[in-house]
Structures are given as C-alpha cells and as structure tokens.
Write an enzyme that holds these catalytic residues in place. Structure first.
Site, PDB file in Angstrom:
ATOM      1  N   ARG A   9       0.817  -1.215   0.000  1.00  0.00           N
ATOM      2  CA  ARG A   9       0.000   0.000   0.000  1.00  0.00           C
ATOM      3  C   ARG A   9       0.854   1.269   0.000  1.00  0.00           C
ATOM      4  NH1 ARG A   9      -5.016  -0.053   3.773  1.00  0.00           N
ATOM      5  NH2 ARG A   9      -5.423   1.651   2.361  1.00  0.00           N
ATOM      6  N   CYS A  10       2.164   1.099   0.123  1.00  0.00           N
ATOM      7  CA  CYS A  10       3.079   2.238   0.197  1.00  0.00           C
ATOM      8  C   CYS A  10       3.732   2.484  -1.162  1.00  0.00           C
ATOM      9  CB  CYS A  10       4.147   1.949   1.254  1.00  0.00           C
ATOM     10  SG  CYS A  10       5.478   3.162   1.305  1.00  0.00           S
ATOM     11  N   THR A  11       3.635   3.695  -1.662  1.00  0.00           N
ATOM     12  CA  THR A  11       4.205   4.055  -2.956  1.00  0.00           C
ATOM     13  C   THR A  11       5.717   3.820  -2.987  1.00  0.00           C
ATOM     14  OG1 THR A  11       2.494   5.708  -3.291  1.00  0.00           O
ATOM     15  CG2 THR A  11       4.470   5.927  -4.627  1.00  0.00           C
TER      16      THR A  11
END
Length: 113
Positions: A9-11
């Site tokens: 979920r983390c870019t």
C-alpha cells in the site's frame, strides 16, 4: 539473498520492489504487516541499518502519536512497539548480505545491489 520488507500500500515500497525487479537479481519479499519481524529479527535489521531504533519508526502514524509520542522510551520499548504495531516500521527496508538500507529515497537501494 536480497530481502525487501514490503508494504504494497506504500508508494515508496512499490517503487523499491520495482527497482529490485528491474535489477534482475533474486530477492525475497517479506510482507511485514502479515509476517511481522520478531524482536530479534528487528534488532538484527536495526543493527544492519546502523541506526538507533527510533530512526526506524514512522512518527507520523496515528498509532505513534496516540500511544508513544512524548514518552521517554528506551530502545527495547521502541522495538517492542514496532513488533506490536508493524505499521510503525519505516519502509521499504532492503537487505543484501550484511548491508541494509531504508529505501527512502528509492535510489538508496541501488547502493547495496
């Protein structure tokens, strides 16, 4: 073997994973929100990073602000907080042998490949 501690979920974590994929090197993905590192594993990661435990904490997370911010915590308590709340662990972490980096910015990962 190269290991990435990854949160999809983390870019920045996705960018780090893409960099590893592009490198063509073998690596393993640890989805640390599902497979939380033990205290011993986290101590080893911190040692490889060469940082104090507090530098691995995501201090803008609500969990940190609500439960830990402003408290006088020792290293063991900080590590315990990250084990109990893996969202607090900065990401991505990439380990290659005895070298490790937090992939922020992503280019830091290239330094250990």
């Amino acid at each position: 073997m190269i290991t990435i501690y990854h949160n999809n979920r983390c870019t920045k974590s996705r960018q780090g994973l893409a960099l590893l994929e592009e490198s063509g090197k073998d690596f393993e993905v640890v989805k640390y929100l599902e497979n939380t590192p033990t205290e011993s594993e986290l101590k080893n990661i911190i040692n490889l990073l060469g940082i104090p435990p507090i530098e691995l904490v995501r201090k803008n997370e609500a969990i940190w602000k609500e439960n830990y911010k402003g408290k006088d915590l020792n290293d063991t308590e900080i590590i315990s907080a990250m084990v109990k709340n893996p969202k607090l662990i900065e990401r991505p972490i990439v380990i290659n042998g005895d070298k490790a980096v937090i992939g922020r910015p992503t280019e830091k990962i290239s330094d250990i490949l």
